[in-house]
Design a protein around this motif. Structure first.
Motif, PDB file in Angstrom:
ATOM      1  N   MET A 104       6.476  -0.273 -29.094  1.00 46.92           N
ATOM      2  CA  MET A 104       7.597   0.550 -28.674  1.00 46.92           C
ATOM      3  C   MET A 104       7.481   1.907 -29.333  1.00 46.92           C
ATOM      4  SD  MET A 104      11.694   0.115 -29.289  1.00 46.92           S
ATOM      5  CE  MET A 104      11.565   0.982 -30.862  1.00 46.92           C
ATOM      6  N   ALA A 105       7.561   2.937 -28.537  1.00 49.86           N
ATOM      7  CA  ALA A 105       7.455   4.288 -29.071  1.00 49.86           C
ATOM      8  C   ALA A 105       8.744   4.684 -29.774  1.00 49.86           C
ATOM      9  CB  ALA A 105       7.148   5.268 -27.934  1.00 49.86           C
ATOM     10  N   ALA A 106       8.618   5.578 -30.751  1.00 48.87           N
ATOM     11  CA  ALA A 106       9.804   6.096 -31.433  1.00 48.87           C
ATOM     12  C   ALA A 106      10.601   6.963 -30.468  1.00 48.87           C
ATOM     13  CB  ALA A 106       9.383   6.909 -32.653  1.00 48.87           C
ATOM     14  N   GLY A 107      11.908   6.944 -30.639  1.00 46.08           N
ATOM     15  CA  GLY A 107      12.762   7.766 -29.794  1.00 46.08           C
ATOM     16  C   GLY A 107      14.207   7.326 -29.870  1.00 46.08           C
ATOM     17  N   GLN A 108      15.118   8.218 -29.498  1.00 40.61           N
ATOM     18  CA  GLN A 108      16.555   7.938 -29.455  1.00 40.61           C
ATOM     19  C   GLN A 108      17.081   7.382 -30.785  1.00 40.61           C
ATOM     20  OE1 GLN A 108      18.193   6.484 -25.613  1.00 40.61           O
ATOM     21  NE2 GLN A 108      16.108   5.791 -25.191  1.00 40.61           N
ATOM     22  N   GLY A 109      16.538   7.893 -31.875  1.00 39.36           N
ATOM     23  CA  GLY A 109      16.983   7.452 -33.191  1.00 39.36           C
ATOM     24  C   GLY A 109      16.346   6.172 -33.675  1.00 39.36           C
ATOM     25  N   MET A 110      15.372   5.639 -32.935  1.00 34.77           N
ATOM     26  CA  MET A 110      14.677   4.411 -33.324  1.00 34.77           C
ATOM     27  C   MET A 110      13.268   4.728 -33.825  1.00 34.77           C
ATOM     28  SD  MET A 110      16.701   1.824 -32.660  1.00 34.77           S
ATOM     29  CE  MET A 110      18.265   2.641 -32.840  1.00 34.77           C
ATOM     30  N   GLN A 111      12.799   3.954 -34.805  1.00 33.78           N
ATOM     31  CA  GLN A 111      11.428   4.086 -35.280  1.00 33.78           C
ATOM     32  C   GLN A 111      10.489   3.304 -34.367  1.00 33.78           C
ATOM     33  OE1 GLN A 111      11.413   2.704 -39.335  1.00 33.78           O
ATOM     34  NE2 GLN A 111      12.670   4.381 -40.088  1.00 33.78           N
ATOM     35  N   ALA A 112       9.224   3.703 -34.342  1.00 33.21           N
ATOM     36  CA  ALA A 112       8.217   2.967 -33.568  1.00 33.21           C
ATOM     37  C   ALA A 112       8.029   1.572 -34.158  1.00 33.21           C
ATOM     38  CB  ALA A 112       6.893   3.730 -33.575  1.00 33.21           C
TER      39      ALA A 112
END
Length: 203
Positions: A104-112
């Motif tokens: 899962m790519a990092a984005g929307q405040g989430m880490q990869a």
């Protein structure tokens, strides 16, 4: 047939001269997999209670890629739904008994994040643990008269100052509240450990 291969058959006639080769095409068994994203608390803030307004949730549309581990080839990709799930069911995508890696790519405040799984002969859920991004935040109170020619421009702010941090959306939920000296301070780990919500500072 077996758990990993579909049943197959071929007709042939035994010849009388030389070595005979009979070819039988065997197809892999495939299975559906549901990808489920689960939030875990970032290291270092586990002991701090999380504000109720920041109840664990995963943003919609987190991008993922699935690769066959041995060949390193991408076999599926997409985005999660509103509850952090994605069903991978395209025929011929996931072979029973094979090992894959989902990223899962990092984005929307989430880490990869990434995890590996072996496809079973029945529908299964693959859980991918993800972390919210982690940051630090401080706040600073300044006088509305600072930098002006008003006689009270240098007057310290009254202390203590009661303040709230609220989510900026329809529910206007209070994310954090506290009391600070006139100059400001730092937010506690339970709030600063979470990247994501748009918020406002109110006194």
């Amino acid at each position: 047939a077996s758990a990993a291969c579909r049943a197959a058959a071929v007709d042939f006639t035994v010849g009388t001269v030389g070595q005979q080769v009979v070819a039988l095409e065997i197809d892999h068994q495939t299975a559906d997999v549901t990808l489920v994203l689960r939030l875990r608390r970032p290291a270092g803030v586990a002991a701090a209670p999380e504000p109720a307004a920041l109840a664990p949730s995963v943003p919609k549309g987190m991008r993922y890629v699935v690769r066959h581990l041995g060949l390193g080839k991408e076999v599926a990709s997409g985005a999660t739904d509103a509850v952090g799930k994605a069903v991978i069911r395209r025929k011929g995508t996931l072979f029973v008994g094979e090992i894959y890696e989902v990223e899962m790519a990092a984005g929307q405040g989430m880490q990869a994040s990434a995890t590996r799984f072996t496809v079973s002969s029945h529908h299964q859920e693959v859980e991918l643990a993800v972390n919210r991004g982690h940051g630090e935040m401080t706040y600073h109170f300044t006088s509305a008269l600072a930098g002006t020619s008003h006689w009270a421009a240098s007057l310290p702010l009254p202390a203590p100052v009661r303040f709230e941090i609220r989510r900026i959306d329809a529910d206007d939920a209070v994310l954090h509240e506290g009391v600070a000296g006139g100059a400001g301070g730092a937010l506690p780990p339970a709030f600063t450990g979470t990247v994501g919500p748009s918020a406002g500072l109110f006194v």
